[in-house]
Design a protein around this motif. Structure first.
Motif, mmCIF file in Angstrom:
data_model
loop_
_atom_site.group_PDB
_atom_site.id
_atom_site.type_symbol
_atom_site.label_atom_id
_atom_site.label_comp_id
_atom_site.label_asym_id
_atom_site.label_seq_id
_atom_site.Cartn_x
_atom_site.Cartn_y
_atom_site.Cartn_z
ATOM 1 N N MET A 15 0.955 -1.107 -0.254
ATOM 2 C CA MET A 15 -0.105 -0.053 0.342
ATOM 3 C C MET A 15 0.634 1.851 0.043
ATOM 4 S SD MET A 15 -3.126 -1.167 2.937
ATOM 5 C CE MET A 15 -3.569 0.795 2.455
ATOM 6 N N VAL A 16 0.993 2.168 -1.021
ATOM 7 C CA VAL A 16 1.135 3.537 -0.807
ATOM 8 C C VAL A 16 1.422 4.095 0.446
ATOM 9 C CG1 VAL A 16 1.532 5.215 -2.118
ATOM 10 C CG2 VAL A 16 1.691 3.268 -4.122
ATOM 11 N N GLU A 17 0.432 4.234 0.942
ATOM 12 C CA GLU A 17 -0.160 5.509 1.965
ATOM 13 C C GLU A 17 0.906 4.381 3.220
ATOM 14 O OE1 GLU A 17 -1.949 3.124 0.220
ATOM 15 O OE2 GLU A 17 -3.860 4.814 -0.304
ATOM 16 N N ASN A 18 1.179 2.924 2.884
ATOM 17 C CA ASN A 18 1.940 2.612 4.492
ATOM 18 C C ASN A 18 3.541 3.349 3.910
ATOM 19 O OD1 ASN A 18 0.359 1.177 5.452
ATOM 20 N ND2 ASN A 18 0.688 -0.440 5.057
ATOM 21 N N GLU A 19 4.327 3.281 2.568
ATOM 22 C CA GLU A 19 5.108 3.472 2.178
ATOM 23 C C GLU A 19 5.404 4.993 2.753
ATOM 24 O OE1 GLU A 19 5.611 2.402 -1.501
ATOM 25 O OE2 GLU A 19 4.927 0.708 -2.071
ATOM 26 N N LEU A 20 4.161 5.929 2.500
ATOM 27 C CA LEU A 20 4.568 7.067 2.840
ATOM 28 C C LEU A 20 5.097 7.329 4.547
ATOM 29 C CD1 LEU A 20 1.958 9.025 0.485
ATOM 30 C CD2 LEU A 20 4.521 8.364 -0.239
ATOM 31 N N ILE A 21 3.759 6.633 4.529
ATOM 32 C CA ILE A 21 4.614 6.607 6.644
ATOM 33 C C ILE A 21 5.637 6.063 6.791
ATOM 34 C CG2 ILE A 21 3.224 6.121 8.460
ATOM 35 C CD1 ILE A 21 0.725 6.469 7.098
ATOM 36 N N GLU B 264 3.753 -7.384 9.340
ATOM 37 C CA GLU B 264 2.608 -8.022 9.515
ATOM 38 C C GLU B 264 1.376 -7.569 8.277
ATOM 39 O OE1 GLU B 264 0.738 -8.800 11.894
ATOM 40 O OE2 GLU B 264 1.850 -8.295 13.417
ATOM 41 N N PRO B 265 0.756 -7.717 7.879
ATOM 42 C CA PRO B 265 -0.109 -7.772 6.518
ATOM 43 C C PRO B 265 -0.407 -5.933 6.019
ATOM 44 C CG PRO B 265 -1.276 -8.693 7.773
ATOM 45 C CD PRO B 265 0.071 -8.696 8.942
ATOM 46 N N ASP B 266 -0.300 -5.434 5.293
ATOM 47 C CA ASP B 266 -0.559 -3.814 4.896
ATOM 48 C C ASP B 266 -1.913 -3.440 6.028
ATOM 49 O OD1 ASP B 266 1.769 -2.967 4.698
ATOM 50 O OD2 ASP B 266 1.431 -3.630 2.345
ATOM 51 N N PRO B 267 -2.770 -3.939 5.189
ATOM 52 C CA PRO B 267 -4.330 -3.613 5.732
ATOM 53 C C PRO B 267 -4.144 -3.740 7.375
ATOM 54 C CG PRO B 267 -5.128 -5.410 4.452
ATOM 55 C CD PRO B 267 -3.758 -5.205 4.254
ATOM 56 N N LEU B 268 -3.656 -4.361 7.994
ATOM 57 C CA LEU B 268 -3.429 -4.008 9.302
ATOM 58 C C LEU B 268 -2.469 -3.085 9.846
ATOM 59 C CD1 LEU B 268 -4.669 -5.326 11.842
ATOM 60 C CD2 LEU B 268 -2.600 -6.999 11.806
ATOM 61 N N VAL B 269 -1.923 -2.954 9.277
ATOM 62 C CA VAL B 269 -0.799 -1.675 9.546
ATOM 63 C C VAL B 269 -1.112 -0.127 9.641
ATOM 64 C CG1 VAL B 269 1.844 -0.413 9.289
ATOM 65 C CG2 VAL B 269 1.131 -2.871 9.522
ATOM 66 N N TRP B 270 -2.574 -0.364 8.084
ATOM 67 C CA TRP B 270 -3.192 0.916 8.655
ATOM 68 C C TRP B 270 -4.270 0.709 8.548
ATOM 69 C CZ3 TRP B 270 -2.207 5.263 5.851
ATOM 70 C CH2 TRP B 270 -3.408 6.000 5.635
ATOM 71 N N PHE C 32 -2.725 2.673 12.086
ATOM 72 C CA PHE C 32 -1.442 3.913 11.435
ATOM 73 C C PHE C 32 -3.458 4.603 12.351
ATOM 74 C CE2 PHE C 32 1.926 3.024 8.296
ATOM 75 C CZ PHE C 32 2.451 2.484 9.637
ATOM 76 N N THR C 33 -4.675 4.276 11.264
ATOM 77 C CA THR C 33 -5.500 5.525 11.564
ATOM 78 C C THR C 33 -6.124 5.544 12.794
ATOM 79 O OG1 THR C 33 -6.885 3.584 10.828
ATOM 80 C CG2 THR C 33 -5.746 5.232 8.793
ATOM 81 N N GLY C 34 -5.976 4.251 13.895
ATOM 82 C CA GLY C 34 -6.506 4.248 14.788
ATOM 83 C C GLY C 34 -7.956 3.374 14.567
ATOM 84 N N ALA D 112 4.853 1.455 19.615
ATOM 85 C CA ALA D 112 3.346 1.729 19.026
ATOM 86 C C ALA D 112 3.759 2.931 19.365
ATOM 87 C CB ALA D 112 2.194 0.424 19.986
ATOM 88 N N PRO D 113 4.030 3.179 20.461
ATOM 89 C CA PRO D 113 4.543 4.863 21.186
ATOM 90 C C PRO D 113 5.345 5.431 19.825
ATOM 91 C CG PRO D 113 4.595 3.446 22.862
ATOM 92 C CD PRO D 113 4.738 2.272 21.909
ATOM 93 N N LYS D 114 6.191 5.094 19.355
ATOM 94 C CA LYS D 114 6.934 6.475 18.876
ATOM 95 C C LYS D 114 6.145 6.084 17.453
ATOM 96 C CE LYS D 114 10.912 4.970 20.682
ATOM 97 N NZ LYS D 114 11.300 5.875 21.244
ATOM 98 N N LEU D 115 5.684 5.218 17.026
ATOM 99 C CA LEU D 115 4.320 5.845 15.432
ATOM 100 C C LEU D 115 3.543 6.569 15.779
ATOM 101 C CD1 LEU D 115 4.842 2.078 14.089
ATOM 102 C CD2 LEU D 115 6.170 3.703 12.877
ATOM 103 N N ARG D 116 2.355 6.287 17.114
ATOM 104 C CA ARG D 116 1.696 7.244 16.825
ATOM 105 C C ARG D 116 2.450 8.108 17.078
ATOM 106 N NH1 ARG D 116 0.326 3.988 21.445
ATOM 107 N NH2 ARG D 116 -1.093 2.808 20.802
ATOM 108 N N GLU D 117 3.467 9.024 17.242
ATOM 109 C CA GLU D 117 3.868 9.682 17.934
ATOM 110 C C GLU D 117 4.393 10.871 16.823
ATOM 111 O OE1 GLU D 117 7.032 9.765 20.537
ATOM 112 O OE2 GLU D 117 6.176 9.262 22.230
#
Length: 159
Positions: free
Chosen positions: A79-85, A111-117, A120-122, A138-143
């Motif tokens: 997923m391009v969205e995950n790449e951009l993050i 991990e599979p991309d839809p789950l990672v997305w 990311f989106t909460g 997880a806290p670092k990715l939220r920040e």
């Protein structure tokens, strides 16, 4: 038949009487040895150089190749969205991670991309292994997501 053998001779050179004889190079005025350090054959408009410095690679940290592999995996996702993050996150955080933290990040990248997305989106919560792991990913990715939203107003140019 005769044409085929003459074409083979043009292509492969003259027949040698024995395989133990070394092949002889034709004497051409355009081929010359320039230096004893490395061999350089100079042809009209083409320069071919063989040097040991081209074959050696210098690595200061043994984890550098592992970090490059993980950075590549962040840039080449489904997923391009995950790449951009993940790409700018990796560029900022990978040089600071030790081996144990890099392994945790690699498990995260499996991990599979839809789950990672969803993470990311909460839309879904991070598992406990990423909340309490050695890098507390997880806290670092939220920040990181908050930082992206504040600086860019969303996902922008990640290069």
């Amino acid at each position: 038949m005769r044409l085929t053998t003459s074409l083979a001779r043009l292509r492969f050179g003259p027949k040698r009487s024995s395989l133990t004889q070394p092949p002889t190079l034709p004497s051409t005025p355009s081929l010359r040895v320039v230096s004893t350090q490395h061999t350089q054959a100079v042809y009209p408009r083409v320069t071919v150089s063989h040097s040991r410095s081209l074959c050696t690679a210098t690595a200061t940290d043994p984890l550098d190749s592992y970090r490059r592999k993980l950075k590549w995996r962040c840039m080449e996702r489904g997923m391009v969205e995950n790449e951009l993050i993940l790409k700018p996150f990796a560029l900022k955080h990978l040089p600071l991670m030790n081996e144990e933290q890099l392994k945790e990040f690699e498990v995260y990248l499996d991990e599979p991309d839809p789950l990672v997305w969803k993470w990311f989106t909460g839309a879904a919560d991070y598992p406990a292994e990423y909340e309490n792991g050695p890098y507390q990913l997880a806290p670092k990715l939220r920040e990181w997501m908050v930082e992206i939203k504040q600086t860019d107003g969303g996902i922008g140019d990640a290069s």
